[in-house]
Write an enzyme that holds these catalytic residues in place. Structure first.
Site, short mmCIF file in Angstrom:
data_model
loop_
_atom_site.label_atom_id
_atom_site.label_comp_id
_atom_site.label_asym_id
_atom_site.label_seq_id
_atom_site.Cartn_x
_atom_site.Cartn_y
_atom_site.Cartn_z
N VAL A 9 0.87 -1.18 0.00
CA VAL A 9 0.00 0.00 0.00
C VAL A 9 0.90 1.22 0.00
O VAL A 9 1.83 1.31 0.81
CB VAL A 9 -0.89 0.05 1.26
CG1 VAL A 9 -1.76 1.30 1.25
CG2 VAL A 9 -1.74 -1.19 1.37
N GLY A 11 1.36 5.12 0.77
CA GLY A 11 0.79 6.24 1.53
C GLY A 11 1.45 7.54 1.11
O GLY A 11 2.68 7.63 1.01
N GLY A 13 -0.18 10.68 2.31
CA GLY A 13 -0.68 11.71 3.22
C GLY A 13 -0.49 11.24 4.66
O GLY A 13 0.62 10.90 5.07
N GLU A 85 -10.12 5.30 5.66
CA GLU A 85 -10.10 6.10 4.42
C GLU A 85 -11.47 6.12 3.73
O GLU A 85 -11.55 6.31 2.52
CB GLU A 85 -9.04 5.55 3.46
CG GLU A 85 -7.64 5.48 4.04
CD GLU A 85 -7.04 6.84 4.39
OE1 GLU A 85 -7.33 7.82 3.68
OE2 GLU A 85 -6.29 6.93 5.37
#
Ligand code: SIN
Length: 181
Positions: A9, A11, A13, A85
């Site tokens: 994954v 990221g 932010g 999210e």
């Protein structure tokens, strides 16, 4: 195309600096052709439904490379990440390049598209800074989202004009409104 194996994954932010999930491996990494923008509304973390904050999404940008953090996670972790999210983001497949090894992997990123209900879109930097200055939500202040991000990006050596310009603009707003930090 999800199965029950492990997944990378990416990221870009809060997933860089707020790591509240288990991971098997973590690597500084980038995605080519994208850049960060504070164009997504936040009703559930850095704002409220009545007064949404402004958080990040990524937009296509052919000449840019977005530096962030890649995590190898077990499939079960998506239960937590999808919930975290949930405010307009969808998982999408993306090519990720690891900074140290140069390895390329296929992974996933949480992406907020223009047609999602929390989308806010572009605005002048000074206006976004004022919006961030006044926004708060269950995960804390919107200004801390920006300051923590800028600090993490600086530590990675990332070049991100949008984020650093916004950080400067927010400091100016704070000096004007409260006599400084
Ligand atoms: C991310 O960090 O990759 C997604 C956006 C966010 O949660 O700030």
């Amino acid at each position: 195309m999800m199965d029950d194996t492990n997944h990378w994954v990416f990221g870009y932010g809060s997933l860089i600096y707020k790591v509240d999930f288990p991971y098997l491996q973590r690597e500084v990494a980038s995605i080519r052709g994208w850049e960060r923008r504070f164009w997504q509304g936040s009703h559930d973390h850095r704002g409220t439904p009545e007064a949404p904050g402004r958080v990040l999404t990524i937009i296509p940008s052919p000449d840019r490379e977005c530096l962030g953090m890649a995590y190898l996670v077990e499939h079960e972790v998506f239960e937590h990440l999808d919930y975290r999210e949930k405010n307009g983001y969808e998982r999408r497949e993306i090519g990720i390049r690891m900074r140290d090894s140069g390895d390329q992997v296929e992974g996933l990123v949480y992406f907020a598209a223009r047609d999602n209900p929390a989308w806010m879109g572009p605005a002048p930097i000074a206006r976004i800074a004022r919006h961030i200055e006044r926004s708060h939500g269950p995960s804390g202040s919107n200004r801390d989202y920006l300051f923590d991000l800028a600090k993490a990006l600086r530590a990675l050596g990332a070049d991100d004009p949008h984020v650093f310009e916004l950080e400067r603009a927010l400091r100016i707003v704070l000096e004007q409104t409260s006599g400084g930090l």
